[in-house]
Design a protein around this motif. Structure first.
Motif, mmCIF file in Angstrom:
data_model
loop_
_atom_site.group_PDB
_atom_site.id
_atom_site.type_symbol
_atom_site.label_atom_id
_atom_site.label_comp_id
_atom_site.label_asym_id
_atom_site.label_seq_id
_atom_site.Cartn_x
_atom_site.Cartn_y
_atom_site.Cartn_z
ATOM 1 N N GLN A 97 -0.745 16.631 6.451
ATOM 2 C CA GLN A 97 -1.828 17.618 6.346
ATOM 3 C C GLN A 97 -1.284 18.941 5.810
ATOM 4 O O GLN A 97 -1.935 19.595 4.993
ATOM 5 N N ASP A 98 -0.089 19.318 6.252
ATOM 6 C CA ASP A 98 0.541 20.538 5.730
ATOM 7 C C ASP A 98 0.796 20.396 4.231
ATOM 8 O O ASP A 98 0.565 21.327 3.459
ATOM 9 N N HIS A 99 1.289 19.228 3.838
ATOM 10 C CA HIS A 99 1.525 18.949 2.421
ATOM 11 C C HIS A 99 0.204 19.022 1.646
ATOM 12 O O HIS A 99 0.138 19.618 0.562
ATOM 13 N N ALA A 100 -0.844 18.453 2.198
ATOM 14 C CA ALA A 100 -2.162 18.471 1.556
ATOM 15 C C ALA A 100 -2.682 19.904 1.422
ATOM 16 O O ALA A 100 -3.232 20.273 0.377
ATOM 17 N N ASP A 101 -2.496 20.718 2.450
ATOM 18 C CA ASP A 101 -2.936 22.115 2.401
ATOM 19 C C ASP A 101 -2.211 22.874 1.289
ATOM 20 O O ASP A 101 -2.828 23.636 0.534
ATOM 21 N N ALA A 102 -0.897 22.669 1.202
ATOM 22 C CA ALA A 102 -0.117 23.320 0.153
ATOM 23 C C ALA A 102 -0.555 22.834 -1.230
ATOM 24 O O ALA A 102 -0.668 23.621 -2.173
ATOM 25 N N LYS A 146 -2.083 24.871 -4.499
ATOM 26 C CA LYS A 146 -1.510 24.732 -5.834
ATOM 27 C C LYS A 146 -2.581 24.317 -6.842
ATOM 28 O O LYS A 146 -2.656 24.863 -7.945
ATOM 29 N N LEU A 147 -3.413 23.349 -6.474
ATOM 30 C CA LEU A 147 -4.475 22.902 -7.365
ATOM 31 C C LEU A 147 -5.449 24.043 -7.664
ATOM 32 O O LEU A 147 -5.888 24.218 -8.798
ATOM 33 N N GLY A 148 -5.764 24.820 -6.655
ATOM 34 C CA GLY A 148 -6.650 25.968 -6.846
ATOM 35 C C GLY A 148 -6.047 27.000 -7.779
ATOM 36 O O GLY A 148 -6.744 27.569 -8.640
ATOM 37 N N ARG A 149 -4.755 27.237 -7.638
ATOM 38 C CA ARG A 149 -4.077 28.195 -8.519
ATOM 39 C C ARG A 149 -4.063 27.693 -9.960
ATOM 40 O O ARG A 149 -4.350 28.442 -10.891
ATOM 41 N N MET A 159 0.850 -1.187 0.000
ATOM 42 C CA MET A 159 0.000 0.000 0.000
ATOM 43 C C MET A 159 0.889 1.242 0.000
ATOM 44 O O MET A 159 1.874 1.323 0.722
ATOM 45 N N ARG A 160 0.491 2.221 -0.806
ATOM 46 C CA ARG A 160 1.271 3.452 -0.918
ATOM 47 C C ARG A 160 1.046 4.345 0.296
ATOM 48 O O ARG A 160 -0.044 4.378 0.868
ATOM 49 N N SER A 161 2.075 5.087 0.648
ATOM 50 C CA SER A 161 1.955 6.007 1.778
ATOM 51 C C SER A 161 1.207 7.265 1.346
ATOM 52 O O SER A 161 1.066 7.559 0.153
ATOM 53 N N ALA A 162 0.750 8.013 2.315
ATOM 54 C CA ALA A 162 0.025 9.247 2.033
ATOM 55 C C ALA A 162 0.916 10.233 1.280
ATOM 56 O O ALA A 162 0.456 10.917 0.358
ATOM 57 N N THR A 163 2.182 10.277 1.654
ATOM 58 C CA THR A 163 3.125 11.175 0.981
ATOM 59 C C THR A 163 3.244 10.817 -0.493
ATOM 60 O O THR A 163 3.244 11.704 -1.356
ATOM 61 N N GLU A 164 3.320 9.524 -0.792
ATOM 62 C CA GLU A 164 3.415 9.088 -2.186
ATOM 63 C C GLU A 164 2.153 9.449 -2.966
ATOM 64 O O GLU A 164 2.231 9.877 -4.125
ATOM 65 N N ILE A 165 1.011 9.306 -2.332
ATOM 66 C CA ILE A 165 -0.253 9.647 -2.985
ATOM 67 C C ILE A 165 -0.304 11.139 -3.287
ATOM 68 O O ILE A 165 -0.654 11.553 -4.400
ATOM 69 N N LEU A 166 0.065 11.953 -2.312
ATOM 70 C CA LEU A 166 0.058 13.402 -2.509
ATOM 71 C C LEU A 166 1.055 13.815 -3.596
ATOM 72 O O LEU A 166 0.760 14.679 -4.429
ATOM 73 N N ASN A 167 2.232 13.194 -3.605
ATOM 74 C CA ASN A 167 3.232 13.498 -4.632
ATOM 75 C C ASN A 167 2.735 13.104 -6.021
ATOM 76 O O ASN A 167 2.977 13.821 -6.998
ATOM 77 N N ARG A 199 -10.334 19.650 -10.233
ATOM 78 C CA ARG A 199 -11.427 19.673 -9.241
ATOM 79 C C ARG A 199 -11.576 18.312 -8.557
ATOM 80 O O ARG A 199 -11.799 18.242 -7.348
ATOM 81 N N LEU A 200 -11.433 17.243 -9.336
ATOM 82 C CA LEU A 200 -11.488 15.898 -8.752
ATOM 83 C C LEU A 200 -10.308 15.663 -7.814
ATOM 84 O O LEU A 200 -10.461 15.046 -6.756
ATOM 85 N N MET A 201 -9.153 16.146 -8.202
ATOM 86 C CA MET A 201 -7.968 16.002 -7.347
ATOM 87 C C MET A 201 -8.164 16.740 -6.026
ATOM 88 O O MET A 201 -7.780 16.233 -4.965
ATOM 89 N N LYS A 202 -8.743 17.936 -6.086
ATOM 90 C CA LYS A 202 -9.010 18.677 -4.852
ATOM 91 C C LYS A 202 -9.938 17.895 -3.936
ATOM 92 O O LYS A 202 -9.708 17.825 -2.718
ATOM 93 N N LYS A 203 -10.985 17.284 -4.510
ATOM 94 C CA LYS A 203 -11.904 16.477 -3.699
ATOM 95 C C LYS A 203 -11.173 15.291 -3.077
ATOM 96 O O LYS A 203 -11.393 14.961 -1.904
ATOM 97 N N GLU A 204 -10.296 14.667 -3.852
ATOM 98 C CA GLU A 204 -9.540 13.517 -3.351
ATOM 99 C C GLU A 204 -8.647 13.920 -2.172
ATOM 100 O O GLU A 204 -8.599 13.237 -1.149
ATOM 101 N N VAL A 205 -7.972 15.056 -2.306
ATOM 102 C CA VAL A 205 -7.096 15.536 -1.230
ATOM 103 C C VAL A 205 -7.926 15.885 0.003
ATOM 104 O O VAL A 205 -7.545 15.553 1.138
ATOM 105 N N LEU A 206 -9.064 16.529 -0.195
ATOM 106 C CA LEU A 206 -9.928 16.883 0.938
ATOM 107 C C LEU A 206 -10.436 15.641 1.675
ATOM 108 O O LEU A 206 -10.562 15.649 2.902
ATOM 109 N N GLN A 207 -10.715 14.568 0.930
ATOM 110 C CA GLN A 207 -11.162 13.330 1.562
ATOM 111 C C GLN A 207 -10.033 12.660 2.337
ATOM 112 O O GLN A 207 -10.255 12.063 3.388
ATOM 113 N N LEU A 208 -8.818 12.756 1.828
ATOM 114 C CA LEU A 208 -7.663 12.151 2.496
ATOM 115 C C LEU A 208 -7.242 12.924 3.746
ATOM 116 O O LEU A 208 -6.753 12.336 4.705
#
Length: 80
Positions: free
Chosen positions: A42-47, A51-54, A1-9, A24-33
């Motif tokens: 969580q800091d990585h997810a916030d950043a 980035k996704l919003g920009r 199973m992949r780590s959260a860091t790998e998923i975010l990367n 938009r789908l990626m943002k939803k995925e990050v928000l669910q994670l």
């Protein structure tokens, strides 16, 4: 199973070439994670959400600018 860091990367890497709907789908995925992540992840997810919003807003602005340009060309063509 992949780590959260790998998923975010992986999401971040895909985001560079994604269209608005994918972003938009990626943002939803990050928000669910996010609730299940460690504080560091969580800091990585916030950043990443920023980035996704920009990236999303950059594409929306480019599309709007192209529409305005097209309207200008049509006005010139009709006047000629």
């Amino acid at each position: 199973m992949r780590s959260a860091t790998e998923i975010l990367n992986a999401i971040e890497a895909r985001a560079q070439r994604a269209i608005v709907q994918e972003l938009r789908l990626m943002k939803k995925e990050v928000l669910q994670l996010r609730p299940s992540l460690s504080p560091q992840d969580q800091d990585h997810a916030d950043a990443l959400l920023l980035k996704l919003g920009r990236l999303e807003s950059d594409q929306v602005i480019l599309t709007a600018d192209a529409g305005v340009l097209e309207q200008g060309f049509q006005a010139v063509a009709q006047a000629a």
